[in-house]
Design an enzyme around this catalytic site. Structure first.
Site, PDB file in Angstrom:
ATOM      1  N   GLU A 193       0.865  -1.173   0.000  1.00 43.05           N
ATOM      2  CA  GLU A 193       0.000   0.000   0.000  1.00 43.05           C
ATOM      3  C   GLU A 193       0.904   1.226   0.000  1.00 43.05           C
ATOM      4  O   GLU A 193       1.934   1.239   0.674  1.00 43.05           O
ATOM      5  CB  GLU A 193      -0.894   0.056   1.246  1.00 43.05           C
ATOM      6  CG  GLU A 193      -1.966  -1.007   1.303  1.00 43.05           C
ATOM      7  CD  GLU A 193      -1.514  -2.271   2.016  1.00 43.05           C
ATOM      8  OE1 GLU A 193      -2.232  -3.281   1.916  1.00 43.05           O
ATOM      9  OE2 GLU A 193      -0.440  -2.261   2.662  1.00 43.05           O
ATOM     10  N   TYR A 249       7.632   1.948  -7.869  1.00 46.54           N
ATOM     11  CA  TYR A 249       6.992   0.630  -7.954  1.00 46.54           C
ATOM     12  C   TYR A 249       6.582   0.300  -9.382  1.00 46.54           C
ATOM     13  O   TYR A 249       6.753  -0.828  -9.841  1.00 46.54           O
ATOM     14  CB  TYR A 249       5.800   0.557  -6.999  1.00 46.54           C
ATOM     15  CG  TYR A 249       6.211   0.682  -5.547  1.00 46.54           C
ATOM     16  CD1 TYR A 249       7.204  -0.138  -5.007  1.00 46.54           C
ATOM     17  CD2 TYR A 249       5.638   1.625  -4.715  1.00 46.54           C
ATOM     18  CE1 TYR A 249       7.604  -0.017  -3.685  1.00 46.54           C
ATOM     19  CE2 TYR A 249       6.022   1.753  -3.390  1.00 46.54           C
ATOM     20  CZ  TYR A 249       7.003   0.929  -2.886  1.00 46.54           C
ATOM     21  OH  TYR A 249       7.394   1.050  -1.583  1.00 46.54           O
TER      22      TYR A 249
END
Length: 151
Positions: A109, A121
């Protein structure tokens, strides 16, 4: 800036104080020293790595390995070393550690406002797969759920 002067290794008791400092500089709600210690020393599912330069911790990251999934708990870099590739090095080594532990999927998250982290990411082929509404206790910000499948 990443070069042979920066190495990653498994986090140990020796690194807790420096990890805590980086945590307090990086997150609105920092983990306590005791929480960091428990993660490193007592959580059999956790893998924590530190990035070291000149015998100083400049960043760290962690992942929980649960069956064939890896859940990234956090990646943090000391402000003086941000935007130099340290987080990339840590994430790459966390992925390799997961591969060594037969992990097939990774998740995390991230604050929807953390564009730098989201970009990192995505550069490792994590994809956006959901939102956790009002996930963060400090300000009620949503969390973006990201996954990387078949690492």
């Amino acid at each position: 800036m990443i070069n042979d002067e920066i190495q990653t290794c498994k986090a140990s008791l020796y690194h807790i104080d420096e990890m805590f400092i980086i945590s307090t500089l990086s997150f609105p709600i920092s983990w306590s020293k005791e929480s960091i210690k428990k993660e490193i020393m007592e959580n059999d599912q956790a893998i924590y790595l530190v990035a070291i330069k000149d015998n100083t911790v400049i960043g760290y990251g962690g992942v929980w390995v649960i069956l064939d999934e890896g859940h990234i708990t956090n990646i943090a870099v000391h402000p003086e070393f941000r935007n130099t590739g340290v987080a990339t090095l840590i994430l790459d080594d966390l992925i390799e550690a997961c591969k060594a532990n037969s992990v097939q999927h990774m998740t995390l998250e991230v604050r929807t406002s953390n564009i730098v982290a989201i970009s990192l990411y995505k550069s490792f082929n994590f994809i956006e797969e959901g939102i956790r509404k009002r996930y963060y206790a400090d300000n009620g910000e949503d969390a973006l759920i990201m996954w990387k499948h078949y690492i």
